[in-house]
Write an enzyme that holds these catalytic residues in place. Structure first.
Site, PDB file in Angstrom:
ATOM      1  N   CYS A 276      -0.612   4.157   2.238  1.00  0.00           N
ATOM      2  CA  CYS A 276      -0.456   3.853   3.411  1.00  0.00           C
ATOM      3  C   CYS A 276       1.186   4.515   4.298  1.00  0.00           C
ATOM      4  O   CYS A 276       1.719   5.046   4.674  1.00  0.00           O
ATOM      5  CB  CYS A 276      -0.539   2.178   4.071  1.00  0.00           C
ATOM      6  SG  CYS A 276      -2.341   2.027   2.875  1.00  0.00           S
ATOM      7  N   ASP A 277       2.158   3.725   3.372  1.00  0.00           N
ATOM      8  CA  ASP A 277       3.275   3.811   3.924  1.00  0.00           C
ATOM      9  C   ASP A 277       4.048   4.601   3.071  1.00  0.00           C
ATOM     10  O   ASP A 277       5.609   4.173   3.147  1.00  0.00           O
ATOM     11  CB  ASP A 277       4.272   1.846   3.587  1.00  0.00           C
ATOM     12  CG  ASP A 277       3.025   1.753   4.671  1.00  0.00           C
ATOM     13  OD1 ASP A 277       2.535   1.514   5.521  1.00  0.00           O
ATOM     14  OD2 ASP A 277       2.701   0.098   4.447  1.00  0.00           O
TER      15      ASP A 277
ATOM     16  N   CYS B 121       0.757  -1.259  -0.308  1.00  0.00           N
ATOM     17  CA  CYS B 121      -0.090   0.551   0.377  1.00  0.00           C
ATOM     18  C   CYS B 121       0.541   1.002  -0.038  1.00  0.00           C
ATOM     19  O   CYS B 121       1.723   1.856   0.856  1.00  0.00           O
ATOM     20  CB  CYS B 121      -0.502  -0.223   0.930  1.00  0.00           C
ATOM     21  SG  CYS B 121      -1.754   1.442   1.248  1.00  0.00           S
TER      22      CYS B 121
END
Ligand code: NDP
Length: 308
Positions: free
Chosen positions: A136-137, A133
């Site tokens: 997300c990261d 992701c």
């Protein structure tokens, strides 16, 4: 404990949330069952620019708006990880914690789960440099080099997204033909931070002190190996349907996707599928929403008109 509803929707992505709007607005007592946060893949998508009426907005925003809408007509958001469904006049949806949800009609909209590369070093470095992701990261890799694996829409779009943070993004693809749309290919090719390496496959995730320090790749023709000095690795090599719990019902194709008719109904009466989890040609937010609406409307007619 058994909870009774008219219509149980499993999965709160765009397909499930749209079905919740249609079913509850039509008057069905509706449960929207989810084992994580509502939004599905929208939560992992940076920008959505092909949802009609909205030129561009973060996936998380559309997810939040859809969720607010999905429960606004009375659909109940329930937590549960489904382990099995049994057919009958009332279908029983059994969750991991033992809770049973019962209803005459059930819609499965569980989507897909990212595929792993299945190479040495991958599993043990998930969350330590290997991520599925970018949204997300990605920010953890500011001024670092990262690799994205795959040549589809997800890989190309996420590679471009990662250039906001990373100093360089290697895009590793196993063929010299992109699976992605031209617009995504052009955006990646035009981005000076992206180096596209074709006809190469990932071989091993390398690490130092428990964190990713490199990716070994091999040229498919020459078998020549080389190490890319990356601290982040983002595989985007497709996904598999989340349908293990449906296997006994005989409603899946050989890849595990649900087989449905034009009403989104499977061969089991009043068991529906919608969204990415179905066998289909175009997996998009807009087609998932369509599926959810069709399934909910069909369930409504069959439940109410046959006095289930
Ligand atoms: P895709 O299946 O479209 O692409 C997967 C990519 O990974 C392909 O390039 C494939 O190579 C490669 N691949 C598969 N297995 C391996 C492996 N073991 N090692 C190396 N490479 C591998 O998946 P996506 O997740 O990109 O997209 C899924 C669906 O969602 C698609 O229908 C896509 O169009 C859609 N989507 C649409 C978006 C949009 O419209 N904005 C955004 C994101 C996704 P090969 O081509 O050689 O098989």
């Amino acid at each position: 404990m058994t909870k009774e509803y008219d219509f149980i929707i499993i999965g709160a992505g765009p397909a499930g949330m749209t079905a919740a709007v249609y079913a509850s607005r039509a008057g069905l007592k509706t449960a929207l069952l989810e084992s994580g946060a509502p939004g599905g893949k929208l939560l992992k998508t940076n920008e959505i620019s092909n949802w009609p009426g909205i030129l561009q907005e973060p996936g998380s925003q559309l997810a939040m708006d859809m969720f607010t809408h999905s429960t606004s007509f009375g659909a109940v958001y329930e937590y549960g990880k489904v382990v099995s469904i049994t057919d009958g006049e009332k279908k029983q949806v059994v969750c991991e914690d033992g809770t049973i949800f019962a209803a005459p009609a059930v819609l499965v909209a569980t989507g897909t789960k990212e595929r792993l590369m299945n190479i040495p070093g991958e599993q043990e470095h998930i969350g330590r440099g290997v991520s599925y992701c970018a949204v997300c990261d990605g920010a953890f890799f500011r001024d670092r080099e990262v690799a994205v694996i795959g040549g589809g829409n997800s890989a190309l779009e996420e590679a471009v997204y990662l250039t906001q943070f990373a100093s360089k993004v290697y895009l590793i693809m196993r063929r010299d033909v992109f699976r992605a749309d031209k617009i995504a290919v052009d955006a990646a090719k035009e981005n000076a931070k992206i180096e596209i390496i074709q006809k190469a496959v990932p071989k091993e995730v390398l690490s130092e002190n428990g964190k990713v320090s490199g990716l070994k790749i091999a040229d498919i023709s020459s078998q020549e190996e080389k190490i890319l000095p990356v601290s982040g690795i983002f595989p985007y090599i497709g996904a598999d349907p989340v349908t293990d719990f449906l296997k006994p019902l005989g409603v899946l194709d050989e890849q595990g996707y649900m087989l449905v008719d034009e009403s989104m109904e499977t061969s089991v009466p009043l068991l529906y599928g919608a969204g990415d989890v179905c066998q289909k040609v175009l997996r998009q937010v807009v087609t998932a929403a369509n599926d959810g609406a069709v399934a909910a409307q069909d369930a409504f007619h069959k439940i109410k008109l046959t006095n289930h």
